[in-house]
Enzyme design. Structure first.
Site, PDB file in Angstrom:
ATOM      1  N   GLY A 128      22.939  24.548   3.754  1.00  0.00           N
ATOM      2  CA  GLY A 128      22.186  23.786   2.761  1.00  0.00           C
ATOM      3  C   GLY A 128      20.710  23.701   3.130  1.00  0.00           C
ATOM      4  O   GLY A 128      20.158  24.613   3.744  1.00  0.00           O
ATOM      5  N   SER A 129      20.125  22.549   2.832  1.00  0.00           N
ATOM      6  CA  SER A 129      18.665  22.431   2.912  1.00  0.00           C
ATOM      7  C   SER A 129      18.099  22.652   4.304  1.00  0.00           C
ATOM      8  O   SER A 129      16.933  22.992   4.450  1.00  0.00           O
ATOM      9  CB  SER A 129      18.242  21.047   2.423  1.00  0.00           C
ATOM     10  OG  SER A 129      18.738  20.851   1.118  1.00  0.00           O
ATOM     11  N   THR A 130      18.876  22.401   5.335  1.00  0.00           N
ATOM     12  CA  THR A 130      18.329  22.617   6.678  1.00  0.00           C
ATOM     13  C   THR A 130      17.882  24.062   6.845  1.00  0.00           C
ATOM     14  O   THR A 130      17.003  24.361   7.643  1.00  0.00           O
ATOM     15  CB  THR A 130      19.371  22.296   7.767  1.00  0.00           C
ATOM     16  OG1 THR A 130      20.593  22.944   7.440  1.00  0.00           O
ATOM     17  CG2 THR A 130      19.609  20.802   7.876  1.00  0.00           C
ATOM     18  N   PHE A 131      18.477  24.955   6.050  1.00  0.00           N
ATOM     19  CA  PHE A 131      18.149  26.372   6.190  1.00  0.00           C
ATOM     20  C   PHE A 131      16.785  26.704   5.592  1.00  0.00           C
ATOM     21  O   PHE A 131      16.227  27.761   5.852  1.00  0.00           O
ATOM     22  CB  PHE A 131      19.241  27.232   5.554  1.00  0.00           C
ATOM     23  CG  PHE A 131      19.382  28.575   6.198  1.00  0.00           C
ATOM     24  CD1 PHE A 131      19.989  28.708   7.438  1.00  0.00           C
ATOM     25  CD2 PHE A 131      18.883  29.721   5.579  1.00  0.00           C
ATOM     26  CE1 PHE A 131      20.102  29.944   8.043  1.00  0.00           C
ATOM     27  CE2 PHE A 131      19.002  30.960   6.186  1.00  0.00           C
ATOM     28  CZ  PHE A 131      19.613  31.064   7.424  1.00  0.00           C
ATOM     29  N   LYS A 132      16.247  25.767   4.783  1.00  0.00           N
ATOM     30  CA  LYS A 132      14.908  25.992   4.199  1.00  0.00           C
ATOM     31  C   LYS A 132      13.872  26.168   5.300  1.00  0.00           C
ATOM     32  O   LYS A 132      12.862  26.847   5.121  1.00  0.00           O
ATOM     33  CB  LYS A 132      14.526  24.804   3.306  1.00  0.00           C
ATOM     34  CG  LYS A 132      15.298  24.784   2.003  1.00  0.00           C
ATOM     35  CD  LYS A 132      15.027  23.512   1.228  1.00  0.00           C
ATOM     36  CE  LYS A 132      15.932  23.457   0.005  1.00  0.00           C
ATOM     37  NZ  LYS A 132      16.092  22.077  -0.479  1.00  0.00           N
TER      38      LYS A 132
END
Lengths: 655, 385
Positions: free
Chosen positions: A296-300
């Protein structure tokens, strides 16, 4: 009185002489036959006999083995070996199998039929129950049953039960490591004995020959990088968070980004290795390395790193965020949590805009994106010294669908393990250098000799140091007001981190579950010189499911405590800092590190309480005797001691 | 004032080498008894020296008895032939029919008199030897007649054998029968008679073996021990294993493992297996050598003895030791079916050791008498030393 000796006739005498000679020859022949038989029996190799010999003498060797300890980084015990009793039977001596089985069944809690079958076996050695506690053993002894015997065996014992259970692993009844560190370092943990030493007699009883000596060459105490105190606190916090959020499972991971030492590896549900046979299947695995999920967003952050690294965009470049909804050419719609207009990269990370990062990825291009993903270690195992690690799910870039660059940019369509993510963030915290994560620091033999010492090695330079610094600044904004995780903000230690809230995928349909989320927060602190990188991950929290609301507070609590615990100097001055300072011994009686050695302070007149704190967090043990004020010490003040040594101080009351 | 003719008989010193062989064998026996019984003794009596102490006591008593018997002129035994037989029969019947008999493992072989348990068959052995020597001497010129030379020698000892058999001791009965047969042979009985006698004994032996299940099983397991590895063949396979483990030099004294309850009766019937395992082929050769030497000295003494009674008594003792040792070794090496026989001097057993040492005393006494015409090079014992 007179006696008359009869002289036999001549002919008869020669006949008798012949018979005597015949007898003597027959006698000699008899001994000769025996001698020949002896030579063939004793000198010929007889495979059949040797097999029997091996079987009957040596069947007991392996179960007699002992295991060395598992300790935390400061030498506190995680796993020890304690004596226990194992119950066996020689069915030939059992008088009444049915009655014996009944009385054993009452004590052991094993079914009577099961026991009776064993007692009726036509063997001379049958295990009934391995490793009983002494209480049950006493009860059985009192029954005075015929044909039931016991021997002492060593049993693995975990004094803290569930603490670190999933990391430590499991030891089977035969003293073999079956999972976790117990399995990974089984050869070092198994204290083997010379094969001739443990033998058994015809009744299966073990006897030890006088020259019994343990082989000390191989086995040794395994020192983990984990810190028991931190692990304890983290597990407590995690359990509370799982309980509060109603999550199915949870993970807390903490690593020193500069060395790769794993300080915390906490799982929920967790395994009590003392009673692993009763544990739920779900509790067995160490999810931090075995479970794959969409980040999810941590991968941004990874996408942002790739963008900065490739130089295709300037950090000040703004992207239009479509007020919260972007319809793609194929009809898919990308939504943001809240509508935004023009954001630069830092702001995209701060508010976690899917549309923003999607546009960044489109500009970046899949090749460069993929290269950075690989550099961060995704798609391959981290190589941690723990069994069962998986490499995650990352398709090769050639097979990416056009949309995948976009979805992966915000952490969908890629599977990672928590440890991979932690390792990647560790690289950002460590100026782009990704360190090899590891769980075992060293292995020390029985006589104190170092059998193994980990060397802190880097895996690669995942990104340039400048990129790492830029990213750190962006990540600091996340915990500021207006970011997604102000709950992770720590006053005295600047935090850099990122939230993640990923919808779970139904593995059957390939669609996203409605209402099933994975909430996470990953970050490091202090931001300008990161000492710790940490990940909190909660599976399917009920109600509030955002990483910023569910995971971030857990992160804050543990991170703050850990930094205090490690004595990391806080930024600026706050109320809390003074409290912390008060905790440290104020007198001179404190060990001072000088290179690899530690200078011994003068303890004279120091209180017991102060002396206890003298070593601080250095790996030196204090042996304290008496109470009151210190009167004696060894070694002398000013002497130097090395890690792992002991300082002895004796106290006496002043009055 | 000697009761013999000075011209035909000469007194010499006793046969020193025989004594040395006896002492060595007894010491070997004590060593092996300790090694093979220590664990069992510790377990059963809480004292690993239990059997050794008892055996040592018997050895001391036995050598005392031997010293005593050495000084009794052997021909004096002639006077007590019948009392000895009667006492033997009495003791044997007491064992069988009175409350003093002790039953061990289904066999009544011991007589308990107060703290002492005694094996009556041991006295029977001596009684039979002396009776046979007496009888063979008396009938030496009528040995070729069945009714005079053989039949009386069968009836009286036969009664003793019957008693032993009733105590379910087939092994000892077999030894006694063999002893009688060999002495008859050496005494000059006709080979034809002996052959017929043996043939007549075969059906009896067959009957004896088949009527008891365990005897049959032993014989069958002897023929193929592997067919019943954990049952009847177990003992002999464990014995094979002991010898096989021993090799040339053995595992070292005390280091054997087979005595740890794998071998049955490790300190009695199967002590030779323990010896084989711990002292190896060297120990086996040494033991056989000692026996051979002892028997060779015995035969020399017999050959030089001035009268037939001395000759047959000495021969009887030689036959007894020889037959028992060969049978025991044959059994533990799987050459013969298992029977309860001990190895003379070496196996644990009080009455056996006492009897043997007393018999050695008799033999040593006989060695002090020599025929005057014995050439100097064959004379036993050194004179004037």
């Amino acid at each position: 009185m007179s006696i008359r000796f009869q002289d036999p006739g001549k002919a008869r005498q020669t006949r008798l002489q012949k018979r005597l000679r015949f007898f003597y020859i027959a006698l000699c022949l008899g001994y000769f036959v025996i001698l020949v038989r002896g030579v063939t029996l004793m000198l010929q190799d007889n495979k059949k006999l040797e097999t029997i010999a091996m079987r009957q003498y040596r069947a007991a060797i392996q179960m007699a083995s002992d295991r060395s300890r598992i300790l935390d980084s400061k030498g506190q015990e995680f796993a020890i070996s304690v004596p226990a009793y194992s119950l066996y039977s020689d069915p030939r001596d059992v008088e009444n199998p049915s009655a014996t089985a009944q009385s054993l069944s009452n004590i052991l809690g094993i079914s009577k039929k099961n026991l009776e079958d064993k007692l009726r076996e036509k063997r001379k050695f049958v295990w009934l129950e391995r490793r009983l506690d002494s209480e049950k053993m006493e009860k059985i002894k009192k029954q005075n049953l015929h044909g039931i015997y016991s021997i002492k065996e060593n049993m693995r014992f975990y004094p803290h039960g569930k603490l670190g259970g999933n990391v430590l692993g499991v030891v089977g009844v035969d003293s073999k490591g079956l999972a976790g560190v117990e399995l990974a370092y089984n050869s070092y943990l198994t204290i083997t004995h010379d094969s001739g030493i443990y033998l058994r007699d015809a009744r299966g009883q073990i006897y030890v020959t006088p020259n019994a000596e343990e082989k000390t060459t191989e086995a040794g105490d395994v020192y983990l990088t984990l810190d028991k105190n931190l692990q304890f606190f983290a597990e407590k916090e995690l359990a509370a968070a799982v309980e509060k959020s109603g999550a199915k499972a949870g993970i807390v991971l903490m690593m020193d980004p500069k060395t790769g030492e794993i300080l915390i590896m906490a799982n929920s549900p967790s395994l009590d290795p003392n009673q692993f046979d009763r544990a739920d299947f779900n509790a067995w695995r160490n999810r931090t390395v075995t479970d794959i999920y969409e980040p999810g967003s941590t991968f941004k952050v990874i996408t942002a790193a790739a963008a900065l690294e490739s130089g295709v965009l300037s950090p000040r470049e703004k992207f239009y965020c479509e007020r919260g909804a972007l319809q793609l050419a194929n009809g898919h719609v990308i939504n943001d949590h809240s509508p935004h207009e023009w954001l630069d990269l830092s702001e995209i990370i701060k508010v976690s805009s899917n549309i923003g990062i999607y546009k960044v990825s489109q500009k970046l291009g899949k090749e460069k994106f993929y290269a950075t993903i690989r550099n961060f270690g995704f798609g391959s195992k981290t190589g941690i010294d723990f069994p069962g690690e998986v490499s995650g799910l990352l398709r090769s870039v050639q097979r990416w669908q056009p949309i995948e660059t976009g979805t992966i940019s915000f952490g969908q369509g890629i599977g990672v393990t928590s440890l991979q993510l932690l390792s990647a963030f560790g690289a950002i915290a460590n100026k782009g250098v990704r360190m090899q994560p590891h769980l075992v620091e060293k292995i020390v033999g029985k006589n104190g000799e170092l059998l193994y010492q980990v060397s802190h090695s880097s895996i690669n330079q995942s990104i340039r140091p400048e990129t790492a610094i830029q990213l750190t600044r962006m990540l600091q904004k996340v915990v500021e007001p207006g970011g997604t995780a102000p709950a992770a903000f720590i006053e005295e230690y600047p935090v850099a981190g990122k939230t993640g809230t990923a919808q779970k995928v139904d593995s059957k349909t390939g669609r996203y579950f409605e209402g099933k989320y994975v909430a996470s927060f990953i970050g490091f602190a202090p931001a300008e010189d990161p000492r710790l990188v940490m990940l909190v991950w909660l599976d399917e929290p009920q109600g509030a499911y955002f990483g910023g609301t569910v995971a971030a507070p857990v992160f804050k609590n543990i991170m703050q405590k850990a930094l205090h615990y490690m004595g990391v100097p806080p930024k600026g001055s706050s109320q809390e800092m003074i409290v912390v300072k008060k905790d440290f011994p104020s007198s001179e009686a404190v060990l001072v590190q000088e290179g690899d050695q530690f200078k011994v302070p003068d303890f004279h007149g120091v209180s017991l309480r102060q002396a206890l704190k003298a070593t601080g967090y250095f790996p030196v043990k204090m042996e304290l005797k008496g109470r009151g004020r210190a009167i004696l010490q060894s070694p002398e003040p000013g002497a130097y001691v090395s890690a792992g040594s002991k300082i002895y101080v004796e106290f006496a009351p002043l009055y | 004032m000697n009761p013999w003719d000075e011209n035909t008989v000469r007194r010499t010193r006793f046969d020193y080498p025989l004594l040395v062989a006896v002492v060595l064998l007894t010491c070997l026996g004590l060593t092996m008894v300790f090694s093979s019984s220590a664990v069992l003794a510790q377990e059963r009596f809480g004292d690993s020296l239990y059997f050794l102490k008892k055996m040592m006591l018997y050895a001391v008593l036995g050598f005392g008895l031997m010293y005593l018997v050495m000084h009794i002129p052997y021909y004096a035994w002639k006077k007590v032939v019948y009392p000895l037989l009667i006492v033997s029969l009495l003791i044997a019947s007491l064992t069988l029919f009175s409350g003093w008999g002790v039953t061990v493992g289904g066999a009544k072989r011991w007589l308990a008199l107060g703290p002492i348990t005694f094996q009556p068959s041991e006295i029977a052995k001596i009684a039979i030897i002396i009776f046979m020597a007496y009888s063979l001497e008396k009938k030496s010129d009528k040995m070729d007649r069945f009714t005079i030379g053989i039949l009386p020698n069968l009836i009286i000892p036969g009664l003793l054998i019957l008693f032993v058999l009733m105590g379910k001791d087939l092994g000892t009965s077999f030894v006694l029968a063999l002893l009688i047969l060999i002495l008859l042979f050496l005494g000059g009985a006709r080979t034809k008679h002996l052959a017929l006698l043996s043939l007549a004994a075969l059906p009896i032996l067959y009957r004896l073996v088949t009527q008891e299940g365990y005897r049959m099983r032993r014989v069958l397991s002897f023929l193929n021990p592997w067919s019943d590895r954990y049952g009847a063949g177990f003992q002999v396979i464990q014995s094979f294993l002991a010898f096989n483990e021993g090799g040339v030099i053995g595992k070292g004294l005390g280091a054997g493992q087979q005595k740890l309850f794998y071998l049955p009766e490790a300190h009695t019937d199967f002590i030779f297996s323990v010896l084989g395992e711990e002292l190896g082929l060297i120990g086996v050769v040494l033991t056989i050598g000692l026996f051979l030497f002892l028997l060779y000295r015995g035969l020399r003494i017999a050959a030089k003895s001035p009268d037939l009674f001395g000759r047959y008594t000495a021969l009887g003792i030689v036959v007894l030791v020889g037959v028992q040792s060969i049978l025991n070794m044959g059994v533990v090496m799987g050459l013969l079916p298992t029977k309860g026989l001990v190895l003379p001097f070496v196996s644990y057993g009080g009455s056996a050791l006492l009897t043997l040492l007393a018999a050695m005393g008799v033999l040593l006494n006989i060695s002090t008498y020599q025929k005057a015409d014995t050439p100097p090079m064959f004379q036993t014992g050194a004179r004037g030393r």
